[in-house]
Design a protein around this motif. Structure first.
Motif, PDB file in Angstrom:
ATOM      1  N   VAL A   1       0.774  -1.325   0.185  1.00 48.84           N
ATOM      2  CA  VAL A   1       0.040   0.006   0.079  1.00 48.84           C
ATOM      3  C   VAL A   1       0.993   1.114  -0.231  1.00 48.84           C
ATOM      4  O   VAL A   1       0.621   2.113  -0.647  1.00 48.84           O
ATOM      5  CB  VAL A   1      -1.028   0.095   1.352  1.00 48.84           C
ATOM      6  CG1 VAL A   1      -1.700   1.368   1.409  1.00 48.84           C
ATOM      7  CG2 VAL A   1      -1.764  -1.217   1.072  1.00 48.84           C
ATOM      8  N   THR A   2       1.805   1.093   0.940  1.00 50.51           N
ATOM      9  CA  THR A   2       2.755   2.425   1.017  1.00 50.51           C
ATOM     10  C   THR A   2       3.526   2.482  -0.374  1.00 50.51           C
ATOM     11  O   THR A   2       3.724   3.772  -0.963  1.00 50.51           O
ATOM     12  CB  THR A   2       3.779   2.086   2.050  1.00 50.51           C
ATOM     13  OG1 THR A   2       3.233   1.847   3.105  1.00 50.51           O
ATOM     14  CG2 THR A   2       4.632   3.455   2.296  1.00 50.51           C
TER      15      THR A   2
ATOM     16  N   LYS B   1      -4.535  -0.506 -12.046  1.00 54.86           N
ATOM     17  CA  LYS B   1      -4.236  -0.032 -13.592  1.00 54.86           C
ATOM     18  C   LYS B   1      -5.408   0.089 -14.511  1.00 54.86           C
ATOM     19  O   LYS B   1      -5.589   0.752 -15.081  1.00 54.86           O
ATOM     20  CB  LYS B   1      -3.262  -1.246 -13.982  1.00 54.86           C
ATOM     21  CG  LYS B   1      -1.959  -1.152 -13.343  1.00 54.86           C
ATOM     22  CD  LYS B   1      -0.988  -1.878 -14.313  1.00 54.86           C
ATOM     23  CE  LYS B   1       0.519  -1.772 -13.998  1.00 54.86           C
ATOM     24  NZ  LYS B   1       0.898  -3.026 -13.398  1.00 54.86           N
ATOM     25  N   ARG B   2      -6.231  -1.025 -14.210  1.00 51.21           N
ATOM     26  CA  ARG B   2      -7.310  -1.180 -15.048  1.00 51.21           C
ATOM     27  C   ARG B   2      -8.417   0.009 -15.091  1.00 51.21           C
ATOM     28  O   ARG B   2      -9.014   0.597 -15.938  1.00 51.21           O
ATOM     29  CB  ARG B   2      -8.072  -2.517 -14.841  1.00 51.21           C
ATOM     30  CG  ARG B   2      -9.263  -2.735 -15.695  1.00 51.21           C
ATOM     31  CD  ARG B   2      -9.365  -4.140 -16.428  1.00 51.21           C
ATOM     32  NE  ARG B   2     -10.379  -4.232 -17.510  1.00 51.21           N
ATOM     33  CZ  ARG B   2     -10.446  -4.345 -18.533  1.00 51.21           C
ATOM     34  NH1 ARG B   2      -9.130  -4.309 -19.183  1.00 51.21           N
ATOM     35  NH2 ARG B   2     -11.246  -4.155 -19.485  1.00 51.21           N
ATOM     36  N   ALA B   3      -8.574   0.605 -13.700  1.00 50.78           N
ATOM     37  CA  ALA B   3      -9.423   1.847 -13.270  1.00 50.78           C
ATOM     38  C   ALA B   3      -8.753   2.907 -13.826  1.00 50.78           C
ATOM     39  O   ALA B   3      -9.353   4.110 -13.518  1.00 50.78           O
ATOM     40  CB  ALA B   3      -9.807   1.589 -11.889  1.00 50.78           C
TER      41      ALA B   3
ATOM     42  N   ALA C   1      -4.089   6.713 -10.615  1.00 53.25           N
ATOM     43  CA  ALA C   1      -2.637   7.027 -10.368  1.00 53.25           C
ATOM     44  C   ALA C   1      -2.159   6.392  -9.296  1.00 53.25           C
ATOM     45  O   ALA C   1      -2.760   6.544  -8.136  1.00 53.25           O
ATOM     46  CB  ALA C   1      -2.633   8.495 -10.519  1.00 53.25           C
ATOM     47  N   HIS C   2      -1.156   5.548  -9.589  1.00 55.87           N
ATOM     48  CA  HIS C   2      -0.415   4.974  -8.165  1.00 55.87           C
ATOM     49  C   HIS C   2       0.885   4.916  -8.768  1.00 55.87           C
ATOM     50  O   HIS C   2       1.205   4.915  -9.876  1.00 55.87           O
ATOM     51  CB  HIS C   2      -1.176   3.909  -7.839  1.00 55.87           C
ATOM     52  CG  HIS C   2      -0.792   2.713  -8.900  1.00 55.87           C
ATOM     53  ND1 HIS C   2      -1.940   2.611 -10.097  1.00 55.87           N
ATOM     54  CD2 HIS C   2      -0.242   1.608  -8.964  1.00 55.87           C
ATOM     55  CE1 HIS C   2      -1.713   1.808 -10.897  1.00 55.87           C
ATOM     56  NE2 HIS C   2      -0.721   0.865 -10.275  1.00 55.87           N
ATOM     57  N   GLN C   3       1.847   4.519  -7.661  1.00 53.54           N
ATOM     58  CA  GLN C   3       3.352   4.204  -7.879  1.00 53.54           C
ATOM     59  C   GLN C   3       3.443   2.745  -8.252  1.00 53.54           C
ATOM     60  O   GLN C   3       2.614   2.081  -7.644  1.00 53.54           O
ATOM     61  CB  GLN C   3       4.368   4.598  -6.855  1.00 53.54           C
ATOM     62  CG  GLN C   3       4.227   6.237  -6.555  1.00 53.54           C
ATOM     63  CD  GLN C   3       4.729   6.584  -5.122  1.00 53.54           C
ATOM     64  OE1 GLN C   3       5.324   5.814  -4.657  1.00 53.54           O
ATOM     65  NE2 GLN C   3       4.190   7.647  -4.849  1.00 53.54           N
ATOM     66  N   SER C   4       4.323   2.444  -8.974  1.00 51.83           N
ATOM     67  CA  SER C   4       4.596   1.150  -9.367  1.00 51.83           C
ATOM     68  C   SER C   4       5.196   0.288  -8.218  1.00 51.83           C
ATOM     69  O   SER C   4       5.866   0.944  -7.485  1.00 51.83           O
ATOM     70  CB  SER C   4       5.052   0.870 -10.627  1.00 51.83           C
ATOM     71  OG  SER C   4       6.435   1.434 -10.920  1.00 51.83           O
ATOM     72  N   GLY C   5       5.447  -0.970  -8.143  1.00 48.15           N
ATOM     73  CA  GLY C   5       6.181  -1.754  -7.321  1.00 48.15           C
ATOM     74  C   GLY C   5       5.399  -2.093  -6.027  1.00 48.15           C
ATOM     75  O   GLY C   5       6.069  -2.620  -5.229  1.00 48.15           O
ATOM     76  N   GLY C   6       4.086  -1.832  -5.710  1.00 49.02           N
ATOM     77  CA  GLY C   6       3.455  -2.533  -4.577  1.00 49.02           C
ATOM     78  C   GLY C   6       3.514  -3.761  -4.468  1.00 49.02           C
ATOM     79  O   GLY C   6       4.258  -4.482  -3.429  1.00 49.02           O
ATOM     80  N   VAL C   7       3.006  -4.568  -5.321  1.00 52.61           N
ATOM     81  CA  VAL C   7       3.191  -6.033  -5.215  1.00 52.61           C
ATOM     82  C   VAL C   7       4.503  -6.629  -5.013  1.00 52.61           C
ATOM     83  O   VAL C   7       4.920  -7.251  -4.422  1.00 52.61           O
ATOM     84  CB  VAL C   7       2.641  -6.464  -6.606  1.00 52.61           C
ATOM     85  CG1 VAL C   7       2.798  -8.266  -6.507  1.00 52.61           C
ATOM     86  CG2 VAL C   7       0.878  -6.612  -6.490  1.00 52.61           C
TER      87      VAL C   7
END
Ligand code: PLP
Length: 401
Positions: free
Chosen positions: A290-291, A372-374, A377-383
């Motif tokens: 999440v962070t 992504k599909r929705a 905006a978010h940073q990559s690398g969460g998973v």
């Protein structure tokens, strides 16, 4: 072929709301046995077994009463057995479920007093101590707190609340809701001096909804003898007599009790300390994801992070319910909605119950693909952040035999 309004979703649905949780196959199979005579010897053996072996799950050697009911029933039982009409109850507004319990107390004819909060912190022991110290005539008869507030992902520090009551030299009973923490987050009914612990079957106990629980201290049992509140179905004394012999005063939820016996076997096989360590580790991996995505966690105090669920705050421009819909429609995963004050502001990831590293990896992947599909905006690398943590710590949780 004619089009049908429901299409088959291959694979297993990801039920990642913070309860009900995924029911393991072992429990489903156990519940599929034929229902038996609830006044016969086979039932007696089952009843006696689950009533005894559920005690350590609560951290108690005292009786645990099992109602065929949802958790709400056990909330009511805790109040009507220990209090009398008009009694004052001090409650803490940790979130949606604390408010519901307060509403219930009001409707039942008690006088709840709610210490307000921002829904980002647990019950504050200092505020409780202060209020109890002011109550020189001991008008407050009980303090009622939700251990794990399922609407916010905040876990209150029950041992410190016990200390606060003791510091104020106050005789109030301590009533604690563990509906979304029991069997997931460390909990000690006896050692923490709790008088009534309320719980439910559908979360850490890995069962379907339908059973609820009251673990009761000697002080709570004494209070139940003095209580003048009308009650019948919820009456502990009606239960305790038949329970002594493994029976119930009315038709019990036999097949759920089969499931409970299996679930207790599973908790015993893994070891409760290992169960708690597993939940802690999955919660930490979730927070790292999440962070890394760049979102805030509702819980503002790291000492109160929930190991059962993580509530994620989204920016004002994001509709978390639309995100949940996208994830359900595209990836067949259910996530928890933001409730009341948090509606439209947050969503909740359940990571409790029968759960492992790969179910968490799938869950977080579903969230990231949904973002992504929705087009959020978010940073990559969460998973990746979660996977790195899981890989680094795999097998590191102390295995206690
Ligand atoms: C902390 C908490 N308390 C009470 C309840 C109410 O329990 P039930 O819906 O089983 O009646 C819930 C349900 O999710 C809960 O999470």
């Amino acid at each position: 072929m004619e089009e049908h309004w429901v299409s088959y979703n291959s694979g297993r649905h990801f039920l990642q709301i913070p309860g009900p949780t995924n029911v393991p196959d072992r429990v489903l199979h156990a519940m599929s046995y034929p229902t038996i005579d609830h006044r016969g010897p086979d039932f007696q053996a089952l009843g006696a077994d689950v009533l005894e072996r559920i005690k350590p799950v609560f951290g108690t050697t005292n009786p645990v009463i099992i109602f065929p009911a949802s958790g709400t029933g056990a909330w009511e039982a805790a109040l009507v057995n220990t209090l009398s009409p008009g009694d004052q109850v001090l409650m803490f507004e940790t979130g949606h479920f604390a408010k519901l319990w307060q509403n219930m107390a009001q409707r039942l004819g008690f006088e709840p007093e709610l210490i307000e909060s921002d829904w980002r912190h647990g019950a504050d022991p200092a505020a409780i101590e202060k209020r109890l110290s002011e109550d020189r005539d001991h008008e407050i008869k009980a303090v009622a707190v939700v251990h794990n507030e399922t609407s916010t992902g905040v876990t209150s520090r029950i041992a410190e609340i016990r200390k606060a009551i003791d510091n104020a030299n106050h005789p109030a009973l301590l009533l604690v809701d563990t509906i979304s923490s029991l069997g997931s987050i460390r909990y000690e009914h006896d050692a923490w001096g709790v008088d009534v612990t309320v719980s439910g079957s559908q979360k850490g106990l890995m069962l379907p909804p339908g059973l609820s629980f009251n673990a009761v201290s000697d002080k709570a049992l004494d209070a139940s003898k003095a209580s003048r509140h009308p009650r019948s179905y919820w009456d502990w004394q009606e239960m305790l007599g038949p329970n002594d012999a493994g029976f119930f005063p009315y038709t019990p939820a036999t097949n759920l009790l089969y499931g409970l016996r299996e679930a207790i076997d599973m908790l015993e096989e893994e070891g409760l300390q290992n169960v708690f360590a597993r939940h802690d580790r999955h919660a930490e991996a979730t927070r790292r994801a999440v962070t890394a995505w760049g979102f805030d966690i509702v819980c503002a105090n790291p000492a109160e992070y929930s190991s059962a669920l993580t509530a994620v705050l989204v920016p004002d421009s994001v509709d978390p319910d639309a995100l949940r819909r996208t994830i359900l429609e595209n990836f067949d995963m259910s996530l928890g909605a933001g409730l009341s004050k948090l509606k439209g502001k947050a969503f909740r990831i359940g990571h409790l119950g029968d759960f492992n590293d790969l179910t968490l990896a799938g869950t977080l992947s579903g969230v990231e693909m949904g973002l992504k599909r929705a087009g959020i905006a978010h940073q990559s690398g969460g998973v990746q952040a979660a996977l790195d943590y899981l890989a680094e710590t795999a097998g590191s949780a102390a295995k206690v035999a």
